[in-house]
Motif scaffolding. Structure first.
Motif, PDB file in Angstrom:
ATOM      1  N   LYS A 162       0.830  -1.210   0.000  1.00  0.00           N
ATOM      2  CA  LYS A 162       0.000   0.000   0.000  1.00  0.00           C
ATOM      3  C   LYS A 162       0.865   1.260   0.000  1.00  0.00           C
ATOM      4  N   LEU A 163       1.939   1.252   0.780  1.00  0.00           N
ATOM      5  CA  LEU A 163       2.852   2.398   0.765  1.00  0.00           C
ATOM      6  C   LEU A 163       3.533   2.514  -0.595  1.00  0.00           C
ATOM      7  N   ALA A 164       3.907   1.377  -1.153  1.00  0.00           N
ATOM      8  CA  ALA A 164       4.575   1.389  -2.461  1.00  0.00           C
ATOM      9  C   ALA A 164       3.654   1.940  -3.541  1.00  0.00           C
ATOM     10  N   ASN A 165       2.376   1.584  -3.495  1.00  0.00           N
ATOM     11  CA  ASN A 165       1.428   2.087  -4.498  1.00  0.00           C
ATOM     12  C   ASN A 165       1.307   3.603  -4.447  1.00  0.00           C
ATOM     13  N   PHE A 166       1.295   4.154  -3.232  1.00  0.00           N
ATOM     14  CA  PHE A 166       1.218   5.613  -3.117  1.00  0.00           C
ATOM     15  C   PHE A 166       2.475   6.265  -3.682  1.00  0.00           C
ATOM     16  N   LEU A 167       3.637   5.756  -3.282  1.00  0.00           N
ATOM     17  CA  LEU A 167       4.887   6.387  -3.700  1.00  0.00           C
ATOM     18  C   LEU A 167       5.082   6.295  -5.205  1.00  0.00           C
ATOM     19  N   GLU A 168       4.701   5.181  -5.803  1.00  0.00           N
ATOM     20  CA  GLU A 168       4.866   5.031  -7.251  1.00  0.00           C
ATOM     21  C   GLU A 168       3.922   5.951  -8.017  1.00  0.00           C
ATOM     22  N   GLY A 169       2.775   6.258  -7.429  1.00  0.00           N
ATOM     23  CA  GLY A 169       1.834   7.131  -8.117  1.00  0.00           C
ATOM     24  C   GLY A 169       1.920   8.590  -7.726  1.00  0.00           C
ATOM     25  N   PHE A 170       2.750   8.898  -6.716  1.00  0.00           N
ATOM     26  CA  PHE A 170       2.819  10.273  -6.219  1.00  0.00           C
ATOM     27  C   PHE A 170       3.329  11.245  -7.279  1.00  0.00           C
ATOM     28  N   GLY A 171       4.369  10.830  -8.010  1.00  0.00           N
ATOM     29  CA  GLY A 171       4.957  11.741  -8.995  1.00  0.00           C
ATOM     30  C   GLY A 171       3.954  12.168 -10.048  1.00  0.00           C
ATOM     31  N   ASP A 172       3.192  11.224 -10.581  1.00  0.00           N
ATOM     32  CA  ASP A 172       2.206  11.555 -11.606  1.00  0.00           C
ATOM     33  C   ASP A 172       1.103  12.458 -11.052  1.00  0.00           C
ATOM     34  N   GLU A 173       0.693  12.214  -9.813  1.00  0.00           N
ATOM     35  CA  GLU A 173      -0.411  12.985  -9.249  1.00  0.00           C
ATOM     36  C   GLU A 173       0.013  14.400  -8.854  1.00  0.00           C
ATOM     37  N   TYR A 174       1.235  14.549  -8.394  1.00  0.00           N
ATOM     38  CA  TYR A 174       1.657  15.856  -7.873  1.00  0.00           C
ATOM     39  C   TYR A 174       2.218  16.769  -8.960  1.00  0.00           C
ATOM     40  N   PHE A 175       2.930  16.197  -9.914  1.00  0.00           N
ATOM     41  CA  PHE A 175       3.634  17.037 -10.875  1.00  0.00           C
ATOM     42  C   PHE A 175       2.962  17.110 -12.243  1.00  0.00           C
ATOM     43  N   ILE A 176       2.304  16.047 -12.690  1.00  0.00           N
ATOM     44  CA  ILE A 176       1.783  16.010 -14.054  1.00  0.00           C
ATOM     45  C   ILE A 176       0.490  16.804 -14.143  1.00  0.00           C
ATOM     46  N   VAL A 177       0.340  17.558 -15.231  1.00  0.00           N
ATOM     47  CA  VAL A 177      -0.875  18.338 -15.471  1.00  0.00           C
ATOM     48  C   VAL A 177      -1.577  17.782 -16.701  1.00  0.00           C
ATOM     49  N   SER A 178      -2.867  18.065 -16.787  1.00  0.00           N
ATOM     50  CA  SER A 178      -3.644  17.595 -17.929  1.00  0.00           C
ATOM     51  C   SER A 178      -3.348  18.444 -19.158  1.00  0.00           C
ATOM     52  N   GLU A 179      -3.951  18.086 -20.281  1.00  0.00           N
ATOM     53  CA  GLU A 179      -3.657  18.756 -21.542  1.00  0.00           C
ATOM     54  C   GLU A 179      -4.084  20.222 -21.538  1.00  0.00           C
ATOM     55  N   ASN A 180      -5.126  20.575 -20.767  1.00  0.00           N
ATOM     56  CA  ASN A 180      -5.572  21.971 -20.742  1.00  0.00           C
ATOM     57  C   ASN A 180      -4.809  22.814 -19.733  1.00  0.00           C
ATOM     58  N   GLY A 181      -3.771  22.203 -19.147  1.00  0.00           N
ATOM     59  CA  GLY A 181      -2.945  22.971 -18.230  1.00  0.00           C
ATOM     60  C   GLY A 181      -3.414  22.956 -16.804  1.00  0.00           C
ATOM     61  N   GLN A 182      -4.490  22.234 -16.495  1.00  0.00           N
ATOM     62  CA  GLN A 182      -5.009  22.172 -15.140  1.00  0.00           C
ATOM     63  C   GLN A 182      -4.447  20.930 -14.437  1.00  0.00           C
ATOM     64  N   THR A 183      -4.280  21.078 -13.133  1.00  0.00           N
ATOM     65  CA  THR A 183      -3.814  19.930 -12.357  1.00  0.00           C
ATOM     66  C   THR A 183      -4.869  18.845 -12.355  1.00  0.00           C
ATOM     67  N   ARG A 184      -4.450  17.629 -12.503  1.00  0.00           N
ATOM     68  CA  ARG A 184      -5.391  16.518 -12.573  1.00  0.00           C
ATOM     69  C   ARG A 184      -6.052  16.283 -11.219  1.00  0.00           C
ATOM     70  N   ASP A 185      -7.244  15.687 -11.246  1.00  0.00           N
ATOM     71  CA  ASP A 185      -7.922  15.319 -10.010  1.00  0.00           C
ATOM     72  C   ASP A 185      -7.085  14.264  -9.282  1.00  0.00           C
ATOM     73  N   LYS A 186      -6.998  14.457  -7.971  1.00  0.00           N
ATOM     74  CA  LYS A 186      -6.184  13.551  -7.177  1.00  0.00           C
ATOM     75  C   LYS A 186      -6.892  12.197  -7.055  1.00  0.00           C
ATOM     76  N   SER A 187      -6.174  11.158  -7.359  1.00  0.00           N
ATOM     77  CA  SER A 187      -6.773   9.828  -7.404  1.00  0.00           C
ATOM     78  C   SER A 187      -7.008   9.284  -6.005  1.00  0.00           C
ATOM     79  N   SER A 188      -8.186   8.722  -5.806  1.00  0.00           N
ATOM     80  CA  SER A 188      -8.494   8.101  -4.516  1.00  0.00           C
ATOM     81  C   SER A 188      -7.842   6.729  -4.384  1.00  0.00           C
ATOM     82  N   SER A 189      -7.307   6.204  -5.485  1.00  0.00           N
ATOM     83  CA  SER A 189      -6.671   4.881  -5.433  1.00  0.00           C
ATOM     84  C   SER A 189      -5.374   4.905  -4.643  1.00  0.00           C
TER      85      SER A 189
END
Length: 443
Positions: free
Chosen positions: A219-246
């Motif tokens: 469970k900790l590994a899943n968060f850490l592996e997905g943290f970079g995409d959730e915190y830094f990556i933005v969508s195509e329109n330039g808005q920050t993506r919705d934070k995943s509940s997964s």
């Protein structure tokens, strides 16, 4: 008019029947879901029914009934009280009940004998004194953490048995016979419950603890592996993506201490089984679990930055994005590799390359933050905020390294298997310099 009333009553009765039928159907669906979620619950119910049926035979075989009489009901009562879902819990409660009954019956008979020697006037005074002292001491012992963890049920049974036997108004020979019958029937009930629990589709709580520790790491590994995409990556329109509940699965790790302590205490009652030897290092599992929770609290602080309403501008985030993503990803891979090795009960490499890569990325991140503070002094506040994220990532590296060390110590103490490297078949390649032999070693 009466016809209208009859129709109204029929409609009302039909509506009441539909509501009642709906509740019955809902209850049936709930029972079905309970069985489907964990089929072992159905097996456990059948095992309890079998054990109770077996000890109930004491009432129907005349030789046994003549020997025990109504005391046979203690065997049935013992099975109902002792039989638990897991082997460790059943053995623990069974041994506690047998030993507590045996010792308390012996002491109760001795106290009753001493009291009768003092005469009719002194007997109630001595019995009251002994009961007062025993109940006070045993009850106080239940506050000792070590006693409460493993022997709380036994102390409770000891208290009850001692009082029942010592205050009985029978003659000495009757008290001895009663104590003997009760002890024997309780031993029969406890042994029946333990035998059915162990030999028919056993549920080992040590295996449950082992799997839970590995699952918490994942469970900790899943968060850490997905943290970079959730915190830094933005969508195509330039808005920050919705934070995943997964990524929120780590939250259950924060409150896992109580269940882990309980499972470790009960696992110590279990005999050796499968890869879990006698005197398995259950305490080391608790150390790994404690370090995992500490890492989960660091992740909880990191998650606050992930879900915060006031986010750092994307151009500032991009400054630390590269090394931060590497750190979180590599720590996640290290934890996932540890979890996989633990599930398979194999030893993972002592020098984890993922932790080494995360340390290298941490040094790079420190240099990036220092240079950014010098170059972007007008935006230093946002850089400091990202520096707090970086600081948490540094702490997570330390936590991951500690978890790795504790897991390796556990693997050594529990005698996990050494992973043999896999060698692929030899391939011959012809080149300008002659034939080449290529051997690939994995692991």
């Amino acid at each position: 008019m009466s016809s209208s009333n009859n129709d109204h009553d029929q409609v009302k009765s039909a509506g009441l029947f539909e509501r009642l039928w709906g509740k019955i159907v809902k209850f049936g669906l709930m029972l079905k879901k309970l069985g489907q979620d964990d089929p072992r619950r159905i097996v456990h119910s059948l095992k309890v029914a079998l054990a109770v049926t077996l000890v109930s035979m004491l009432f129907y075989f005349e030789p046994l009934y003549d020997g025990f009489g109504l005391a046979a009901m203690w065997a049935i009562l013992t099975v109902v009280i002792v039989f638990e879902f897991t082997v460790g819990a059943t053995i623990g409660r069974g041994l506690n009940r047998m030993m507590a009954t045996l010792v308390a019956a012996a002491l109760g008979i001795g106290v009753h004998r001493l009291a009768t020697l003092s005469g009719k006037q002194g007997e109630p005074i001595l019995i009251a004194l002994f009961v007062f002292v025993e109940a006070g001491i045993v009850t106080f012992f239940r506050f000792i953490p070590q006693m409460k963890a493993r022997y709380d049920f036994g102390l409770l049974v000891f208290n009850l048995t001692f009082c029942l036997i010592s205050v009985s108004g029978y003659r000495d020979d009757e008290v001895i016979r009663m104590g003997f019958e009760r002890t024997n029937t309780i031993i029969i009930g406890s042994c029946t419950a333990v035998a059915v629990c162990v030999f028919i589709r056993p549920v080992w709580i040590g295996v449950e603890l082992h799997n839970q520790i590995a699952t918490n790491m994942e469970k900790l590994a899943n968060f850490l592996e997905g943290f970079g995409d959730e915190y830094f990556i933005v969508s195509e329109n330039g808005q920050t993506r919705d934070k995943s509940s997964s990524l929120q699965g780590y939250k259950s790790v924060l409150t896992s201490k109580s269940s882990e302590d309980t499972m470790a205490n009960l696992a110590r009652w279990e005999p050796g089984h499968g890869r879990f030897r006698f005197r398995h290092p259950w305490k080391q599992y608790l150390k790994v679990g404690t370090l995992t929770r500490q890492c989960a609290f660091k992740i909880e602080a990191l998650n606050n930055y992930l879900t915060s309403e006031t986010q750092t501008p994307q151009d500032v985030k991009s400054i630390i994005q590269g090394p931060s993503v590497v750190i979180s990803s590599e720590c996640g891979k290290a934890l996932k590799q540890l979890a996989t090795s633990m599930r398979k009960m194999t030893k993972s490499p002592s020098n984890d390359p993922h932790i080494a890569k995360s340390k290298d990325a941490a040094e790079e991140l420190k240099a990036v933050i220092r240079s950014s503070l010098c170059k972007h002094q007008d935006d230093s506040l946002n850089i400091i905020k990202d520096g707090a994220v970086a600081l948490l990532l540094f702490e997570i590296i330390t936590c991951t390294e500690k978890i790795s060390e504790a897991a390796h110590k556990l693997a050594s103490q529990a005698h996990f298997k050494d992973v043999k490297p896999r060698v692929t078949p030899v391939q011959e390649n012809s080149g300008n310099d002659g034939p080449h032999h290529v051997i690939t070693i994995e692991g």
